[in-house]
Design a protein around this motif. Structure first.
Motif, PDB file in Angstrom:
ATOM      1  N   VAL A   9      -4.633  -3.940  -0.090  1.00 31.83           N
ATOM      2  CA  VAL A   9      -3.330  -3.980  -0.525  1.00 31.83           C
ATOM      3  C   VAL A   9      -2.173  -2.758  -0.457  1.00 31.83           C
ATOM      4  CG1 VAL A   9      -2.018  -4.613  -2.857  1.00 31.83           C
ATOM      5  CG2 VAL A   9      -4.743  -4.570  -2.725  1.00 31.83           C
ATOM      6  N   SER A  10      -1.333  -3.394   0.224  1.00 32.09           N
ATOM      7  CA  SER A  10       0.275  -2.584   0.551  1.00 32.09           C
ATOM      8  C   SER A  10       1.215  -3.209   0.039  1.00 32.09           C
ATOM      9  CB  SER A  10      -0.093  -2.202   1.876  1.00 32.09           C
ATOM     10  OG  SER A  10       0.607  -1.734   2.541  1.00 32.09           O
ATOM     11  N   ASP A  11       1.820  -2.332  -0.082  1.00 35.73           N
ATOM     12  CA  ASP A  11       3.727  -2.513  -0.501  1.00 35.73           C
ATOM     13  C   ASP A  11       4.517  -2.753   0.885  1.00 35.73           C
ATOM     14  OD1 ASP A  11       4.147   0.239   0.226  1.00 35.73           O
ATOM     15  OD2 ASP A  11       4.301   0.914  -1.642  1.00 35.73           O
ATOM     16  N   ALA A  12       4.007  -2.314   2.275  1.00 37.06           N
ATOM     17  CA  ALA A  12       4.310  -2.296   3.183  1.00 37.06           C
ATOM     18  C   ALA A  12       3.690  -4.232   4.352  1.00 37.06           C
ATOM     19  CB  ALA A  12       4.747  -1.213   4.052  1.00 37.06           C
ATOM     20  N   THR A  13       3.337  -3.092   5.522  1.00 36.68           N
ATOM     21  CA  THR A  13       2.782  -3.633   6.671  1.00 36.68           C
ATOM     22  C   THR A  13       1.370  -3.933   5.835  1.00 36.68           C
ATOM     23  OG1 THR A  13       3.004  -2.124   8.282  1.00 36.68           O
ATOM     24  CG2 THR A  13       4.637  -4.041   8.244  1.00 36.68           C
ATOM     25  N   GLU A  15      -0.694  -1.264   7.544  1.00 37.68           N
ATOM     26  CA  GLU A  15      -0.789  -0.630   8.546  1.00 37.68           C
ATOM     27  C   GLU A  15      -1.136   0.817   8.917  1.00 37.68           C
ATOM     28  OE1 GLU A  15       1.339   1.127  12.834  1.00 37.68           O
ATOM     29  OE2 GLU A  15       2.184  -0.793  11.910  1.00 37.68           O
ATOM     30  N   THR A  16      -0.405   1.196   7.703  1.00 38.76           N
ATOM     31  CA  THR A  16      -1.349   2.973   7.018  1.00 38.76           C
ATOM     32  C   THR A  16      -3.102   2.724   6.859  1.00 38.76           C
ATOM     33  OG1 THR A  16       0.771   3.548   6.947  1.00 38.76           O
ATOM     34  CG2 THR A  16      -1.458   4.799   5.689  1.00 38.76           C
ATOM     35  N   LEU A  17      -2.770   1.302   6.253  1.00 34.25           N
ATOM     36  CA  LEU A  17      -4.439   1.509   5.285  1.00 34.25           C
ATOM     37  C   LEU A  17      -5.205   0.756   6.197  1.00 34.25           C
ATOM     38  CD1 LEU A  17      -3.597  -0.442   1.648  1.00 34.25           C
ATOM     39  CD2 LEU A  17      -5.251   1.631   2.530  1.00 34.25           C
ATOM     40  N   THR A  18      -5.067   0.351   6.885  1.00 31.61           N
ATOM     41  CA  THR A  18      -6.327  -0.635   7.893  1.00 31.61           C
ATOM     42  C   THR A  18      -6.617   0.838   9.275  1.00 31.61           C
ATOM     43  OG1 THR A  18      -4.824  -3.102   8.668  1.00 31.61           O
ATOM     44  CG2 THR A  18      -6.090  -2.225  10.042  1.00 31.61           C
ATOM     45  N   GLU A  57     -13.315 -12.604  -5.236  1.00 34.82           N
ATOM     46  CA  GLU A  57     -14.252 -11.725  -4.425  1.00 34.82           C
ATOM     47  C   GLU A  57     -13.882 -10.423  -4.525  1.00 34.82           C
ATOM     48  OE1 GLU A  57     -14.691 -14.757  -0.316  1.00 34.82           O
ATOM     49  OE2 GLU A  57     -12.206 -13.587  -0.916  1.00 34.82           O
ATOM     50  N   PRO A  58     -14.870 -10.151  -5.587  1.00 37.24           N
ATOM     51  CA  PRO A  58     -14.330  -8.550  -6.280  1.00 37.24           C
ATOM     52  C   PRO A  58     -14.952  -7.717  -5.084  1.00 37.24           C
ATOM     53  CG  PRO A  58     -16.122 -10.030  -7.898  1.00 37.24           C
ATOM     54  CD  PRO A  58     -15.567 -11.198  -6.807  1.00 37.24           C
ATOM     55  N   GLY A  59     -14.845  -6.693  -4.426  1.00 32.36           N
ATOM     56  CA  GLY A  59     -14.896  -5.271  -4.226  1.00 32.36           C
ATOM     57  C   GLY A  59     -14.248  -4.346  -4.433  1.00 32.36           C
ATOM     58  N   LEU A  60     -14.487  -3.527  -3.056  1.00 29.14           N
ATOM     59  CA  LEU A  60     -13.534  -2.275  -3.153  1.00 29.14           C
ATOM     60  C   LEU A  60     -12.369  -1.729  -3.165  1.00 29.14           C
ATOM     61  CD1 LEU A  60     -13.138   0.679  -3.727  1.00 29.14           C
ATOM     62  CD2 LEU A  60     -13.753   0.783  -1.070  1.00 29.14           C
ATOM     63  N   VAL A  61     -11.313  -1.877  -3.996  1.00 34.83           N
ATOM     64  CA  VAL A  61      -9.560  -2.274  -3.255  1.00 34.83           C
ATOM     65  C   VAL A  61      -9.276  -0.659  -3.025  1.00 34.83           C
ATOM     66  CG1 VAL A  61      -7.020  -2.698  -4.647  1.00 34.83           C
ATOM     67  CG2 VAL A  61      -9.967  -3.513  -5.071  1.00 34.83           C
ATOM     68  N   LEU A  62      -8.332  -0.228  -1.925  1.00 34.20           N
ATOM     69  CA  LEU A  62      -7.639   0.507  -1.545  1.00 34.20           C
ATOM     70  C   LEU A  62      -6.444   0.097  -1.448  1.00 34.20           C
ATOM     71  CD1 LEU A  62     -10.171   1.361   1.601  1.00 34.20           C
ATOM     72  CD2 LEU A  62     -10.086   2.751  -1.010  1.00 34.20           C
ATOM     73  N   TYR A  63      -4.893   1.081  -1.806  1.00 37.78           N
ATOM     74  CA  TYR A  63      -3.889   0.270  -1.833  1.00 37.78           C
ATOM     75  C   TYR A  63      -3.401   1.479  -1.308  1.00 37.78           C
ATOM     76  CZ  TYR A  63      -4.591   2.649  -6.685  1.00 37.78           C
ATOM     77  OH  TYR A  63      -4.416   3.834  -7.933  1.00 37.78           O
ATOM     78  N   THR A  64      -1.912   1.155  -1.158  1.00 36.86           N
ATOM     79  CA  THR A  64      -0.431   2.159  -0.923  1.00 36.86           C
ATOM     80  C   THR A  64       0.303   1.448  -1.652  1.00 36.86           C
ATOM     81  OG1 THR A  64      -0.353   0.990   1.210  1.00 36.86           O
ATOM     82  CG2 THR A  64      -1.645   3.199   1.100  1.00 36.86           C
ATOM     83  N   LEU A  65       1.142   2.058  -2.913  1.00 32.64           N
ATOM     84  CA  LEU A  65       2.443   0.712  -4.002  1.00 32.64           C
ATOM     85  C   LEU A  65       2.380   3.009  -4.205  1.00 32.64           C
ATOM     86  CD1 LEU A  65       0.040  -2.031  -5.506  1.00 32.64           C
ATOM     87  CD2 LEU A  65       1.569  -1.635  -3.737  1.00 32.64           C
ATOM     88  N   HIS A  85     -10.937   0.876  -7.225  1.00 35.46           N
ATOM     89  CA  HIS A  85      -9.674   0.846  -7.057  1.00 35.46           C
ATOM     90  C   HIS A  85      -9.260   2.595  -6.727  1.00 35.46           C
ATOM     91  CE1 HIS A  85      -9.267   1.279 -11.253  1.00 35.46           C
ATOM     92  NE2 HIS A  85      -8.277   1.752 -10.988  1.00 35.46           N
ATOM     93  N   ILE A  86      -8.858   2.376  -5.130  1.00 34.48           N
ATOM     94  CA  ILE A  86      -8.308   3.828  -4.267  1.00 34.48           C
ATOM     95  C   ILE A  86      -7.294   3.806  -4.362  1.00 34.48           C
ATOM     96  CG2 ILE A  86      -9.585   5.913  -3.483  1.00 34.48           C
ATOM     97  CD1 ILE A  86     -11.691   4.654  -3.386  1.00 34.48           C
ATOM     98  N   SER A  87      -7.011   4.904  -4.999  1.00 36.51           N
ATOM     99  CA  SER A  87      -4.873   5.005  -3.778  1.00 36.51           C
ATOM    100  C   SER A  87      -5.366   6.046  -2.503  1.00 36.51           C
ATOM    101  CB  SER A  87      -4.489   5.977  -4.910  1.00 36.51           C
ATOM    102  OG  SER A  87      -3.448   5.925  -4.110  1.00 36.51           O
ATOM    103  N   ALA A  88      -4.893   5.204  -1.620  1.00 38.91           N
ATOM    104  CA  ALA A  88      -5.126   6.195  -0.399  1.00 38.91           C
ATOM    105  C   ALA A  88      -3.781   6.850   0.160  1.00 38.91           C
ATOM    106  CB  ALA A  88      -5.233   4.854   1.188  1.00 38.91           C
TER     107      ALA A  88
END
Length: 273
Positions: A9-13, A15-18, A57-65, A85-88
């Motif tokens: 989950v990202s507030d931009a593209t 790309e960083t998370l990926t 589809e529950p699973g791990l959530v990584l985010y940059t918000l 859920h983890i903030s990257a």
């Protein structure tokens, strides 16, 4: 294999998370994530859609918000769903905050703003594209880095990777019996790097290249003995000029580029001091 859903989950593209996820997942041999990318998430309505998808589809959530309201809504929803859920970026941002004593701006997607760094990178891409494979040798001195190497030694992809990092890169082919551009002799500004590789590896790459072109005619291009002579001749030229040499035999493009960046930064540091 451990197959699991991974929500990015990202507030931009995104790309960083990926990039972070790709670097981390390869360290787990049995991990097989099913990735769900949720880009440009910036308000509660969008968060609600994300949470609906996570719920299905529950699973791990990584985010940059970076927006506090959007982040709080996502975290509360994840707790309600019982998903981890983890903030990257939290650890890095906290470390920078403590070191600099400065608060974050909280601007979503600010790393993608069209600032001077963005335009410098675009200029580097244009320069690199127009100076591929020995083109426009007259202004090689405008380059940050010049790569010299025999055919199929990864000059072009390495140049493009470095250009995306903001460096103007020219690459010049070493061809037996053909003089290198005279402009190379008097360069003062750019870092010139020679690229080499193992003859057997290069011979195989060239044979595969000929096969892909359906070129079955007899040729010295892929002959291993001729390739060995070609590489030795290139090495002699590199040594005569005192250019640093990188063996790309078992290196990825990223590893070769990292080695070149290290050389470049070291030289710039020496010049500055």
């Amino acid at each position: 294999m451990t197959r699991f859903h991974l929500h990015l989950v990202s507030d931009a593209t995104g790309e960083t998370l990926t990039t972070i996820v790709n670097a981390a997942v390869v360290q787990f041999e049995n991990a097989q994530p099913v990735k769900h990318l949720w880009p440009m998430i910036r308000n509660r309505a969008q968060i609600a859609n994300v949470l609906a998808g996570i719920g299905q589809e529950p699973g791990l959530v990584l985010y940059t918000l970076v927006d506090a309201e959007a982040r709080a809504a996502l975290e509360e929803g994840c707790r309600r769903l019982g998903v981890r859920h983890i903030s990257a970026l939290d650890t890095v941002m906290m470390g920078l905050h403590e070191f600099l004593g400065e608060a974050t701006t909280g601007r979503p997607g600010s790393q993608h703003e069209m600032n001077q760094e963005y335009f410098d990178r675009i200029e580097a891409m244009h320069y690199t594209l127009s100076h591929d494979d020995g083109q426009q040798a007259a202004d090689l001195d405008r380059a940050d880095v010049v790569l010299v190497g025999v055919s199929r030694s990864s000059k072009t992809p390495t140049s493009m990777y470095l250009a995306n990092r903001g460096l103007k890169v020219a690459n010049v082919p070493f061809v037996p019996g053909v003089a290198l551009p005279p402009e190379l002799e008097n360069l003062r500004r750019p870092l010139v790097v020679g690229l080499t590789t193992a003859p057997e590896r290069l011979s195989q790459i060239r044979r595969n290249r000929l096969l892909s072109l359906k070129d079955t005619a007899a040729s010295d291009y892929a002959d291993q003995e001729r390739v060995k002579e070609e590489l030795l001749a290139a090495r002699r030229v590199f040594a005569r000029h005192g250019w640093p040499v990188i063996d790309v035999t078992r290196k990825s493009i990223e590893e070769t580029a990292a080695a070149i960046l290290t050389l470049y930064q070291r030289r710039e540091g020496e010049r500055a001091s």
